[in-house]
Design an enzyme around this catalytic site. Structure first.
Site, mmCIF file in Angstrom:
data_model
loop_
_atom_site.group_PDB
_atom_site.id
_atom_site.type_symbol
_atom_site.label_atom_id
_atom_site.label_comp_id
_atom_site.label_asym_id
_atom_site.label_seq_id
_atom_site.Cartn_x
_atom_site.Cartn_y
_atom_site.Cartn_z
ATOM 1 N N GLY A 1 0.504 -1.210 0.454
ATOM 2 C CA GLY A 1 0.139 -0.015 -0.028
ATOM 3 C C GLY A 1 0.972 1.201 0.417
ATOM 4 O O GLY A 1 0.750 2.311 -1.412
ATOM 5 N N TRP B 1 2.498 2.067 -3.738
ATOM 6 C CA TRP B 1 1.617 2.354 -4.093
ATOM 7 C C TRP B 1 1.078 4.080 -4.274
ATOM 8 O O TRP B 1 1.759 3.948 -5.394
ATOM 9 C CB TRP B 1 -0.083 1.537 -3.418
ATOM 10 C CG TRP B 1 -0.965 2.221 -4.621
ATOM 11 C CD1 TRP B 1 -1.928 1.806 -5.764
ATOM 12 C CD2 TRP B 1 -1.867 3.690 -4.500
ATOM 13 N NE1 TRP B 1 -2.434 2.198 -6.765
ATOM 14 C CE2 TRP B 1 -2.849 3.551 -5.427
ATOM 15 C CE3 TRP B 1 -1.725 4.291 -3.591
ATOM 16 C CZ2 TRP B 1 -3.221 4.418 -5.481
ATOM 17 C CZ3 TRP B 1 -3.122 5.022 -3.858
ATOM 18 C CH2 TRP B 1 -3.529 5.236 -4.494
ATOM 19 N N HIS B 2 1.732 4.190 -3.238
ATOM 20 C CA HIS B 2 1.607 5.784 -3.218
ATOM 21 C C HIS B 2 2.608 6.268 -4.233
ATOM 22 O O HIS B 2 2.665 7.471 -4.618
ATOM 23 C CB HIS B 2 1.844 6.018 -1.963
ATOM 24 C CG HIS B 2 0.566 6.497 -0.797
ATOM 25 N ND1 HIS B 2 0.555 5.027 -0.503
ATOM 26 C CD2 HIS B 2 -0.089 7.029 -1.090
ATOM 27 C CE1 HIS B 2 -1.153 5.484 0.031
ATOM 28 N NE2 HIS B 2 -1.522 6.252 -0.506
ATOM 29 N N GLY B 3 3.508 5.807 -4.089
ATOM 30 C CA GLY B 3 5.157 6.448 -5.017
ATOM 31 C C GLY B 3 5.990 5.412 -4.843
ATOM 32 O O GLY B 3 6.664 4.327 -4.233
ATOM 33 N N PHE C 1 0.391 10.127 -7.517
ATOM 34 C CA PHE C 1 0.508 9.328 -7.407
ATOM 35 C C PHE C 1 -0.025 8.234 -8.430
ATOM 36 O O PHE C 1 -0.459 7.391 -8.260
ATOM 37 C CB PHE C 1 -0.448 8.178 -5.764
ATOM 38 C CG PHE C 1 0.116 9.439 -4.989
ATOM 39 C CD1 PHE C 1 1.765 9.492 -4.807
ATOM 40 C CD2 PHE C 1 -0.595 10.310 -3.979
ATOM 41 C CE1 PHE C 1 2.490 9.722 -3.414
ATOM 42 C CE2 PHE C 1 0.703 10.591 -2.653
ATOM 43 C CZ PHE C 1 1.237 10.910 -2.610
#
Lengths: 342, 477
Positions: free
Chosen positions: B321, B324-326, B477
């Site tokens: 997770g 996923w943001h960066g 993102f």
């Protein structure tokens, strides 16, 4: 019907609030010009001469030199330089409006730079404070007529129309200006008003130097200028021989010009147009100045042969702006031209 | 084009007007698709092919899965093809440079000379959102929870629908596709609710988030120069900024969709009032946490095993997770902090039970969340470590005090004081909208007067927003 009523009431709430904001907005200057406008507001009842124009005026006219020369010539004056970098002819409208709202009792003349009438999109200036604040709804009609008159392809005219409408709408709703209005309002309420910024030296004159140049582009232009005296000579030759380039012909806004003349005449103030000295060989609408030459006084310094001393290489910071020495020389020449009736 | 820009308001006014003028449902869908593609293309038209390609591959794969399952097969190869395409696209655009750099660094660390292979890749805006949305569709079809979309037009509109295209909420096909089947009537749209939600989101983003951005940028830019107190203030400001920025976007997306007659998933529910870290993830970015739970956590085993197996799955889910943001180790650390906190909370619940010391629990939760935000926002590990020491040990790395007024430095003292008061009524508006105060308002005053008040509030909100709007944080993102 009900939907339309809702839409109408929503717009009414929106416009009424925007109108309320506009009506309490007594200092519609937002950027660096706020301090300048506050300074002028303090002394405006003593002033008899105000200069309005772009950076060429802001950087090129010293009120102190001008006043001193006027006094020497037997016509004492007290002037203020209200020039603002980055402004065009239609942007000057709101400055004139604001000056008249202040009821300047002793004001005899407003000297306005004869500049470009085009509304071309200012590079990198989309929705910038300075551009938004200049787009008062009162100048919308004049701006749109200039768009129609400009000699550009249709697609560019459409783009520029959108640019003008977007900025005018943004300014009419005072989008993003709430903090400024609130700040001004609080200062009026507390009694500090126009004095809160302190007094700038030079009565609005801001000579340009490497140290106080507004950005690196200006500094690079200065370095290019210093390194290329031959280029300067070439520009002058082109100016003497070329006349007004085709793309600058037409576009002069007679309606706006005549309205300005009439309004100031009615207020008992003389309007004088000054064609500033420049190495560049034209600006849009210049040819139209001749059409109003009988209605308004125009002083021209755009001829290098008539004013050779103003075109000395050392008197220029770059091709568009005079250096401090150039500005001082020009301020004296301007006073002489006014007194001698040139 | 972002929601808080004046040109979006003009764009939406056109879309809204034409949408409700069209009589047929197909015509409306075609119009919305055209508007959505224009909206996405306004960032970079070159990526229109990418998003349309993603939609086409997933649409075909889902249809093939269903056909294979009807014939008695599992259709797994089509699912793998769809996931490979989506994850491959996401991996290439978002993670190629990160993994290439990390691989080269690792080989160099082992003493094997390797040069970095860095490509000039432009990250398509919203790629993490639309690929996750498309993946959920094929997985749901594979799991038999969803029928494939009847028409490609419906599916491509689901993937590209402009209100939620670039920063969520991550909408499930099972929720959105049925809405496209029926023709909406404007009479069913609660305009006051939808507009109120858009307006509260607009105020959160354009007024509050952008206002507190000044001190955040200053301190996170050079934390070693500031006192521990300043760092604490900046971290708190960032917590406000990212909440107002992201939830503001979600509110505007939900409000915009509602005005067009569609419902999107609720994405935030006062997350900073959470009583535990588990509760926080039920309130923060709800659509992502739900996605991670349904398609990742459960897929890798969920809580169907030993305690340690569950903890491992939890931490793995949060690490991914974070990623996923960066593409950065800071996001992995952010995920690790949350994963670790979730595990600790689970163990705490097992030993002590739920609902003990709610006030202390809230404080610990917010303290942990803010600690994790340091890693989310910091520009380097060194900076994050300096800030962590200031946050945890109250050590001041420098003596500079943050200037809270930097966003309005050209204004003066009286306004600065008022500035603190200005967000309060606006925050109140947000709370009022969340509590459906519009329903109460309409009960106590005529509907037309409510509309008029919305006009007044809109003008005030526009006057308070900065002209040069900052992009939404979650766009990266």
């Amino acid at each position: 019907m009900s939907k339309l009523t809702h839409i109408f009431l929503f717009l009414l709430g929106l416009v009424a609030t925007a109108w309320a904001l506009v009506s309490i907005d007594k200092m519609p200057f937002w950027t660096f010009s706020r301090q300048k406008a506050c300074n002028l507001a303090i002394g405006i009842h003593e002033c008899d001469t105000i200069f309005i124009g772009s950076s060429r005026v802001q950087r090129g006219i010293s009120p102190e030199i001008f006043d001193a020369r006027m006094a020497e010539l037997g016509q004492p004056a007290l002037s203020f330089n209200f020039g603002m970098a980055g402004t065009l002819v239609h942007d000057f409208e709101r400055q004139i409006d604001w000056i008249l709202e202040q009821n300047p009792g002793k004001l005899e003349r407003i000297i306005v730079e004869a500049g470009t009438y085009e509304q071309r999109i200012r590079s990198g200036q989309w929705m910038r404070n300075l551009v938004v604040e200049a787009h008062e709804p009162t100048s919308l009609r004049s701006r749109l007529s200039s768009v129609i008159a400009m000699r550009r392809p249709l697609w560019e005219k459409v783009q520029v129309t959108g640019y003008v409408l977007a900025h005018t709408l943004t300014n009419s709703l005072r989008i993003g200006q709430g903090p400024r209005i609130l700040d001004d309002w609080c200062h009026r309420w507390t009694g500090r008003g126009f004095r809160r910024f302190g007094i700038l030296p030079g009565r609005g004159f801001m000579p340009i130097t490497m140290e106080n140049a507004p950005n690196d582009i200006r500094r690079r232009q200065h370095q290019k200028w210093v390194a290329n005296p031959k280029w300067a000579a070439t520009m002058l030759d082109r100016k003497r021989s070329g006349g007004l380039p085709a793309e600058y012909r037409g576009g002069f806004d007679h309606v706006t010009c005549r309205r300005q003349i009439a309004r100031l005449k009615e207020a008992g103030i003389e309007l004088i147009y000054v064609v500033m000295p420049t190495y560049r060989n034209g600006f849009a609408g210049r040819d139209g100045l001749d059409d109003v030459a009988n209605e308004v006084r125009i002083v021209r310094f755009d001829d290098p042969d008539a004013f050779p001393e103003l075109y000395g290489f050392e008197n220029w910071f770059d091709a568009g702006h005079m250096s401090l020495s150039g500005a001082e020389l020009f301020s004296a020449r301007l006073a002489e031209a006014l007194v001698n009736g040139k | 084009m972002i929601f808080s820009e004046p040109r979006f308001l003009l764009f939406f006014a056109l879309v809204f007007g034409v949408h409700w003028m069209l009589r047929g449902n197909s015509g409306r869908k075609i119009w919305l698709l055209t508007a959505s593609l224009f909206f996405y293309g306004s960032w970079d038209w070159r990526f229109l092919g990418l998003i349309l390609g993603c939609a086409a591959v997933d649409y075909i794969c889902a249809a093939r899965i269903r056909r294979a399952q009807d014939a008695g097969a599992s259709g797994k190869k089509w699912l793998l093809l769809s996931l490979s395409y989506d994850l491959g696209t996401l991996g290439f655009f978002k993670y190629f440079n990160f993994f290439a750099d990390s691989g080269a660094d690792f080989l160099n660390w082992l003493g094997i000379p390797a040069s970095e292979v860095t490509l000039q890749i432009v990250l398509p805006v919203g790629i993490s959102f639309f690929t996750f949305q498309a993946m959920s569709y094929t997985i749901d079809v594979y799991r038999g929870k969803l029928q494939p979309a009847p028409h490609f037009l419906d599916f491509v509109l689901f993937v590209t629908f402009f209100p939620q295209l670039v920063a969520g909420p991550i909408v499930r096909a099972s929720q959105f596709l049925p809405q496209l089947q029926k023709k909406n009537s404007f009479k069913d749209v609660d305009v006051h609710l939808a507009f109120g939600q858009f307006l509260s989101g607009f105020i959160k983003k354009a007024v509050i988030a952008d206002l507190v951005a000044g001190p955040v940028d200053a301190v996170f830019g050079a934390p070693a120069e500031y006192t521990a107190m300043s760092i604490g203030i900046a971290v708190a400001c960032y917590a406000i900024q990212i909440y107002c920025d992201f939830s503001g976007y979600s509110d505007m997306a939900i409000g915009t969709a509602r005005l067009l007659g569609y419902e999107l998933t609720k994405n935030f529910n006062f997350p900073y009032l959470a009583t535990s870290i588990t509760d926080f993830w039920r309130r923060w970015h709800i659509s992502l946490s739900g996605w991670l739970r349904d398609y990742l956590y459960i897929s890798i085993g969920g809580n169907r095993g030993s305690r340690w197996f569950t903890h491992r799955n939890l931490i793995l889910t949060m690490l991914l997770g974070g990623l996923w943001h960066g593409a950065g180790y800071n996001f992995i650390v952010w995920g690790a902090i949350h994963g670790g906190a979730l595990v600790i909370h689970k163990e705490w619940m097992r030993v002590f039970g739920e609902g003990r010391l709610p006030f202390v629990s809230r404080l610990i939760t917010i303290y942990t969340v803010l600690l994790a935000w340091i890693y989310f926002r910091a520009t380097s590990f060194e900076d994050a470590w300096v800030m962590t020491k200031a946050w945890v040990l109250l050590q001041s790395p420098g003596d500079k005090v943050v200037d809270l007024w930097s966003p309005v430095a050209n204004l003066d003292v009286v306004y600065r004081i008022l500035l603190i008061l200005v967000p309060l009524p606006l925050l109140l508006l947000h709370v009022m909208t969340s509590l459906n105060v519009h329903v109460w308002l309409r009960r106590v005053m005529p509907s037309l007067l409510v509309t008029f008040l919305f006009g007044v509030l809109s003008a005030l909100a526009l006057a308070c927003m900065p002209l040069e709007a900052r992009p939404f944080i979650y766009f990266q993102f």
